[in-house]
Scaffold this motif. Structure first.
Motif, short mmCIF file in Angstrom:
data_model
loop_
_atom_site.label_atom_id
_atom_site.label_comp_id
_atom_site.label_asym_id
_atom_site.label_seq_id
_atom_site.Cartn_x
_atom_site.Cartn_y
_atom_site.Cartn_z
N ARG A 49 0.83 -1.22 0.00
CA ARG A 49 0.00 0.00 0.00
C ARG A 49 0.86 1.26 0.00
O ARG A 49 0.54 2.23 -0.67
CB ARG A 49 -0.94 -0.01 1.19
CG ARG A 49 -2.06 -1.02 1.04
CD ARG A 49 -2.95 -1.03 2.26
NE ARG A 49 -4.04 -1.98 2.09
CZ ARG A 49 -4.55 -2.69 3.06
NH1 ARG A 49 -4.10 -2.56 4.30
NH2 ARG A 49 -5.54 -3.54 2.82
N SER A 50 1.94 1.24 0.75
CA SER A 50 2.84 2.40 0.80
C SER A 50 3.45 2.68 -0.58
O SER A 50 3.48 3.82 -1.03
CB SER A 50 3.94 2.16 1.82
OG SER A 50 4.89 3.20 1.78
N VAL A 51 3.93 1.63 -1.23
CA VAL A 51 4.52 1.81 -2.57
C VAL A 51 3.46 2.28 -3.57
O VAL A 51 3.71 3.14 -4.40
CB VAL A 51 5.22 0.52 -3.05
CG1 VAL A 51 5.64 0.62 -4.50
CG2 VAL A 51 6.43 0.23 -2.17
N ALA A 52 2.25 1.73 -3.47
CA ALA A 52 1.17 2.14 -4.36
C ALA A 52 0.84 3.62 -4.15
O ALA A 52 0.62 4.36 -5.12
CB ALA A 52 -0.07 1.28 -4.13
N THR A 53 0.83 4.07 -2.90
CA THR A 53 0.57 5.49 -2.61
C THR A 53 1.67 6.37 -3.18
O THR A 53 1.39 7.40 -3.80
CB THR A 53 0.45 5.70 -1.08
OG1 THR A 53 -0.65 4.93 -0.60
CG2 THR A 53 0.25 7.16 -0.74
N GLN A 54 2.93 5.95 -3.01
CA GLN A 54 4.05 6.70 -3.57
C GLN A 54 3.97 6.76 -5.09
O GLN A 54 4.22 7.80 -5.70
CB GLN A 54 5.37 6.07 -3.15
CG GLN A 54 5.68 6.16 -1.67
CD GLN A 54 6.87 5.31 -1.33
OE1 GLN A 54 7.98 5.55 -1.81
NE2 GLN A 54 6.66 4.29 -0.51
N ALA A 55 3.61 5.63 -5.70
CA ALA A 55 3.50 5.58 -7.16
C ALA A 55 2.38 6.49 -7.63
O ALA A 55 2.53 7.20 -8.62
CB ALA A 55 3.25 4.14 -7.62
N GLY A 56 1.26 6.48 -6.92
CA GLY A 56 0.15 7.36 -7.28
C GLY A 56 0.54 8.82 -7.20
O GLY A 56 0.16 9.63 -8.05
N ALA A 57 1.33 9.18 -6.19
CA ALA A 57 1.77 10.56 -6.02
C ALA A 57 2.82 10.97 -7.07
O ALA A 57 2.98 12.15 -7.36
CB ALA A 57 2.34 10.76 -4.62
N ALA A 58 3.50 9.98 -7.64
CA ALA A 58 4.57 10.26 -8.61
C ALA A 58 4.02 10.67 -9.98
O ALA A 58 4.75 11.21 -10.79
CB ALA A 58 5.48 9.04 -8.76
N GLY A 59 2.75 10.41 -10.24
CA GLY A 59 2.17 10.77 -11.53
C GLY A 59 1.96 9.56 -12.42
O GLY A 59 1.97 8.43 -11.97
N ARG A 60 1.76 9.83 -13.70
CA ARG A 60 1.47 8.76 -14.66
C ARG A 60 2.74 8.01 -15.06
O ARG A 60 3.81 8.59 -15.16
CB ARG A 60 0.83 9.33 -15.92
CG ARG A 60 -0.61 9.74 -15.72
CD ARG A 60 -1.27 10.13 -17.03
NE ARG A 60 -1.49 9.01 -17.91
CZ ARG A 60 -2.47 8.11 -17.77
NH1 ARG A 60 -3.29 8.20 -16.76
NH2 ARG A 60 -2.63 7.14 -18.64
N PHE A 61 2.56 6.73 -15.33
CA PHE A 61 3.62 5.89 -15.86
C PHE A 61 3.17 5.37 -17.21
O PHE A 61 2.02 4.99 -17.38
CB PHE A 61 3.88 4.69 -14.93
CG PHE A 61 4.44 5.07 -13.59
CD1 PHE A 61 3.61 5.31 -12.52
CD2 PHE A 61 5.80 5.19 -13.41
CE1 PHE A 61 4.11 5.65 -11.28
CE2 PHE A 61 6.32 5.52 -12.17
CZ PHE A 61 5.48 5.76 -11.11
#
Length: 102
Positions: A48-60
């Motif tokens: 969940r933490s990594v998913a939250t960080q990825a979401g905050a990082a923008g689009r991939f």
């Protein structure tokens, strides 16, 4: 390393590391990476933490999911972490952050 190849081709790369020590090593090995997400994918909280960080990082444009459990890794508990890493991680990244057309 896929990240090195992609950066060499002009792509923007975000890496992942299990903990801050490994994140520092990843950054030292590949300083051109845009970001390093940190979290242990062997636990639901870490996922969940990594998913939250990825979401905050923008689009991939793409996600290369090659996280796994190494055969040399000591077991922290009796449960088998492989299903968590391979099953839940791929679904945890917010779908609206990955360009399906890429």
């Amino acid at each position: 390393m896929a990240g090195r190849l992609l950066i060499g081709q002009g792509h923007t790369v975000t890496l992942h590391a299990r903990d801050t020590a490994r994140a520092g090593h990843a950054r030292a090995v590949l300083p051109a990476a845009e970001n390093v997400l940190v979290g242990d994918l062997g636990s639901l909280d870490g996922i969940r933490s990594v998913a939250t960080q990825a979401g905050a990082a923008g689009r991939f444009d793409a996600v290369i999911h090659n996280a796994g459990v190494g055969y040399r890794e000591p077991r922290r508990d009796r449960r088998r972490p492989v299903p968590a890493v391979h099953g839940q991680c791929a679904r945890a990244l917010p779908a609206d952050r990955v360009d399906a057309a890429a």
